[in-house]
Motif scaffolding. Structure first.
Motif, mmCIF file in Angstrom:
data_model
loop_
_atom_site.group_PDB
_atom_site.id
_atom_site.type_symbol
_atom_site.label_atom_id
_atom_site.label_comp_id
_atom_site.label_asym_id
_atom_site.label_seq_id
_atom_site.Cartn_x
_atom_site.Cartn_y
_atom_site.Cartn_z
ATOM 1 N N TYR A 1 -31.684 19.473 16.863
ATOM 2 C CA TYR A 1 -31.648 20.360 15.705
ATOM 3 C C TYR A 1 -32.979 20.244 14.971
ATOM 4 O O TYR A 1 -33.437 19.149 14.628
ATOM 5 C CB TYR A 1 -30.482 19.988 14.789
ATOM 6 N N GLN B 1 -37.273 15.093 8.871
ATOM 7 C CA GLN B 1 -35.835 15.117 9.124
ATOM 8 C C GLN B 1 -35.349 13.696 9.329
ATOM 9 O O GLN B 1 -36.052 12.867 9.917
ATOM 10 C CB GLN B 1 -35.508 15.901 10.407
ATOM 11 N N TRP C 1 -32.652 26.193 9.848
ATOM 12 C CA TRP C 1 -32.147 25.294 10.867
ATOM 13 C C TRP C 1 -32.100 26.056 12.187
ATOM 14 O O TRP C 1 -31.539 27.151 12.263
ATOM 15 C CB TRP C 1 -30.745 24.766 10.545
ATOM 16 N N CYS D 1 -35.368 21.530 11.761
ATOM 17 C CA CYS D 1 -35.547 22.146 10.469
ATOM 18 C C CYS D 1 -36.944 22.762 10.435
ATOM 19 O O CYS D 1 -37.871 22.252 11.076
ATOM 20 C CB CYS D 1 -35.406 21.079 9.390
#
Lengths: 112, 112
Positions: A89, A6, A34, A91
Motif C-alpha cells: 500500500y 509511511q 492511497w 501513500c
C-alpha cells in the motif's frame, strides 16, 4: 528529510484482524492518496483526499476506511483483514489534483 | 486517463544502448502524463512528466514524447546504465484529475 513517510514498512497479521497504516507528508500539499500494488505490480487508486475531504473512493470494500485528521496526514484503517488484502500500500501526495504526485516508501501487508 | 496500455512488459538492453517504452491512453481529455521508476522495495519515483501543450521534453538521458492525435506517449532512455534497471510505469489522470491510472509496468534490465 523524508517527503512522504509511511508506518509501518512491514505488517504481518492474521485473517480477521484490524490494522492501520499511517501516512504523513511534509511537502505542504493539499491532496493525498492511497494506492494498492498487487503481486503483479499493478498500481490502482483506492482513495484520494483534498483538504481533508474525500474526493475518490474507487470501489474499495467498506472494510477499508481512510481518515485524514489534517492536510498532512492520511491514515488507512482496515477491518476484518482477508487474504486478498495482502499487497503493498502506497501513500502519495500532490499540491492539487492533476499535479505531480510523490509516493511514500510503501507498506507491505501480509495476511496469513 | 481511464485505460492506459503499456508495452513492452519486459525489456532487456545492453549497457549503452537506448530503451523505449510506449503507452497509449483512451481519454482524449487527458492532459498530463508522468513516468515513474520503481526500484525493488521502494516507492514509485517521478522521473519525468509532460503536459499536453508540448510534444517532447528532455532531462539529461531521459525524454518523453507525446502524440495527442494518436493518444500515445513514450519514454526514451539513452546511454542506459545498470542503475537504470527497474520497473517503469506510465500514467494518466482519471477524469476528475484526482488520481492516476497506471500502465502495468515495464521491467527494464540493463546488462553490463
Amino acid at each position: 528529510d523524508t517527503a512522504v513517510s509511511q508506518t509501518p514498512k512491514y505488517l504481518v497479521t492474521q485473517m480477521g484482524n484490524d490494522k492501520s497504516i499511517k501516512c504523513e507528508q511534509n511537502l505542504g500539499h493539499d491532496t493525498m492518496y492511497w494506492y494498492k500494488q498487487d503481486s503483479k505490480k499493478f498500481l490502482k487508486i483506492m482513495f484520494s483526499y483534498n483538504n481533508k475531504e474525500l474526493i475518490i473512493n474507487e470501489t474499495v470494500p467498506n472494510r477499508f476506511s481512510p481518515k485524514s485528521p489534517d492536510k498532512a496526514h492520511l491514515n488507512l484503517h482496515i477491518n476484518s483483514l482477508e487474504l486478498g488484502d495482502s499487497a503493498v500500500y502506497f501513500c502519495a501526495s500532490s499540491q492539487a489534483g492533476g499535479d505531480e504526485q510523490y509516493f511514500g516508501p510503501g507498506t507491505r501487508l501480509t495476511v496469513t | 486517463g481511464e485505460n492506459v496500455e503499456q508495452h513492452p512488459s519486459t525489456l532487456s538492453v545492453q549497457e549503452g544502448d537506448s530503451a523505449v517504452i510506449k503507452c497509449t491512453y483512451s481519454d482524449s481529455a487527458s492532459n498530463y502524463f508522468p513516468w515513474y521508476k520503481q526500484e525493488l522495495g521502494k516507492g514509485p519515483q517521478l522521473i519525468i512528466d509532460i503536459r499536453s501543450n508540448v510534444g517532447e521534453k528532455k532531462d539529461q538521458r531521459i525524454a518523453v514524447t507525446l502524440n495527442k492525435t494518436a493518444k500515445h506517449f513514450s519514454l526514451h532512455i539513452t546511454e542506459t546504465q545498470p542503475e537504470d534497471s527497474a520497473v517503469y510505469f506510465c500514467a494518466a489522470p482519471i477524469s476528475s484529475g484526482y488520481a492516476l491510472n497506471f500502465g502495468k509496468g515495464t521491467s527494464l534490465l540493463v546488462t553490463p
